[in-house]
Design an enzyme around this catalytic site. Sequence first.
Site, PDB file in Angstrom:
ATOM      1  N   ASN A  11       0.872  -1.179   0.000  1.00  0.00           N
ATOM      2  CA  ASN A  11       0.000   0.000   0.000  1.00  0.00           C
ATOM      3  C   ASN A  11       0.907   1.227   0.000  1.00  0.00           C
ATOM      4  O   ASN A  11       1.472   1.582   1.035  1.00  0.00           O
ATOM      5  CB  ASN A  11      -0.887  -0.030   1.263  1.00  0.00           C
ATOM      6  CG  ASN A  11      -1.703   1.238   1.410  1.00  0.00           C
ATOM      7  OD1 ASN A  11      -1.747   2.083   0.516  1.00  0.00           O
ATOM      8  ND2 ASN A  11      -2.356   1.392   2.557  1.00  0.00           N
ATOM      9  N   GLU A 103      -6.790   4.776   7.778  1.00  0.00           N
ATOM     10  CA  GLU A 103      -6.583   6.195   7.428  1.00  0.00           C
ATOM     11  C   GLU A 103      -7.815   6.772   6.734  1.00  0.00           C
ATOM     12  O   GLU A 103      -8.103   7.957   6.857  1.00  0.00           O
ATOM     13  CB  GLU A 103      -5.307   6.328   6.579  1.00  0.00           C
ATOM     14  CG  GLU A 103      -4.070   6.115   7.452  1.00  0.00           C
ATOM     15  CD  GLU A 103      -2.858   5.530   6.755  1.00  0.00           C
ATOM     16  OE1 GLU A 103      -2.802   5.555   5.506  1.00  0.00           O
ATOM     17  OE2 GLU A 103      -1.950   5.037   7.462  1.00  0.00           O
ATOM     18  N   SER A 219       3.855  -1.758  10.229  1.00  0.00           N
ATOM     19  CA  SER A 219       5.313  -1.743  10.402  1.00  0.00           C
ATOM     20  C   SER A 219       5.995  -3.046   9.979  1.00  0.00           C
ATOM     21  O   SER A 219       6.975  -3.472  10.589  1.00  0.00           O
ATOM     22  CB  SER A 219       5.690  -1.372  11.846  1.00  0.00           C
ATOM     23  OG  SER A 219       5.215  -0.075  12.157  1.00  0.00           O
ATOM     24  N   GLY A 241       4.933   1.741   4.531  1.00  0.00           N
ATOM     25  CA  GLY A 241       6.199   2.447   4.297  1.00  0.00           C
ATOM     26  C   GLY A 241       7.256   1.619   3.572  1.00  0.00           C
ATOM     27  O   GLY A 241       7.920   2.124   2.646  1.00  0.00           O
TER      28      GLY A 241
HETATM   29  O1  LIG Z   1      -1.186   0.918   6.866  1.00  0.00           O
HETATM   30  C1  LIG Z   1      -0.398   0.049   6.510  1.00  0.00           C
HETATM   31  C2  LIG Z   1      -0.627  -0.719   5.281  1.00  0.00           C
HETATM   32  O2  LIG Z   1      -1.901  -0.518   4.793  1.00  0.00           O
HETATM   33  C3  LIG Z   1       0.827  -0.222   7.289  1.00  0.00           C
HETATM   34  O3  LIG Z   1       1.681   0.852   7.148  1.00  0.00           O
HETATM   35  P1  LIG Z   1       3.203   0.733   7.643  1.00  0.00           P
HETATM   36  O4  LIG Z   1       3.753  -0.523   7.053  1.00  0.00           O
HETATM   37  O5  LIG Z   1       3.874   1.980   7.107  1.00  0.00           O
HETATM   38  O6  LIG Z   1       3.150   0.678   9.145  1.00  0.00           O
END
Ligand SMILES: O=C(CO)COP(=O)(O)O
Length: 260
Positions: A11, A103, A219, A241
């Site tokens: 993502n 989000e 993460s 990320g």
């Molecule tokens: O929201 C996420 C994937 O949809 C997870 O994000 P991170 O891997 O940056 O923590």
Amino acid sequence: MTQRKPLIAGNWKMNLNHLEAIATVQKLAFALGDKDFDKTDVAVLPPFTDLRSVQTLVDGDKLRIVYGAQDLSQHDAGAYTGDVSGVMLAKIGCTYVTIGHSERRQYHDEDDDLVNAKVQAAYRHSLTPILCVGEGLAVRQEGRHIAHSLAQLDAALRKITAEQAKSIVVAYEPVWAIGTGEVATPEDAQEVCGALRVRLAELYDAEVASAVRILYGGSVKSGNIAGIMAQPDVDGALVGGASIDAGEFAKICRFSDMPG
Ligand SMILES: O=C(CO)COP(=O)(O)O
């Protein structure tokens, strides 16, 4: 039991323009080989403005990477300024669409009813939803993380048939672990992913429950993926990320080559 093929989905969130998208997918394709794709499904979920470029590259070079969108409208067409429909996403070759990401729930006030309408919209156009559920920190501290995630699952699947539900991907993403570096332990991930699978059996039947792929997100990195994937009810990862770095994402996709 159904043999579930792992899915690693990146993502990208609101990162990478269409030129960067092309470079990133090219690097990813270069880093991964047929034996990786035989073992694991690999998907990228870029911003809407990148999708046409990704489609052209994937089709032109016959890549085994698949792609999808990060959201869709619950409507199919009409006066909905700024929205993108499932009709459009299907036309541009999307396999997946993320629905109910925390989000979107947080910054766009998406509630369970809207998430359910979007899941129905995805199925109208043969898109596979990646349905995101997961609790915030306060809910976790109160010990209500399982009930919270199951309630989100129940609501999202209203009016969804067993035949449809069989193909859904569910992503358990504890909000407190997203973008914080605070990864849930493999046992935390298993606890909720296992409960989600039991609930699928209650809502539908054992066949649906054993067919659905349940991902963990929050993460995820190359250094922690192997332990998470070793859990029996975790069938993949939704990576934020770390997915915009093609080298790191490729390592995550090759989790099965790493020591557990
Ligand atoms: O929201 C996420 C994937 O949809 C997870 O994000 P991170 O891997 O940056 O923590």
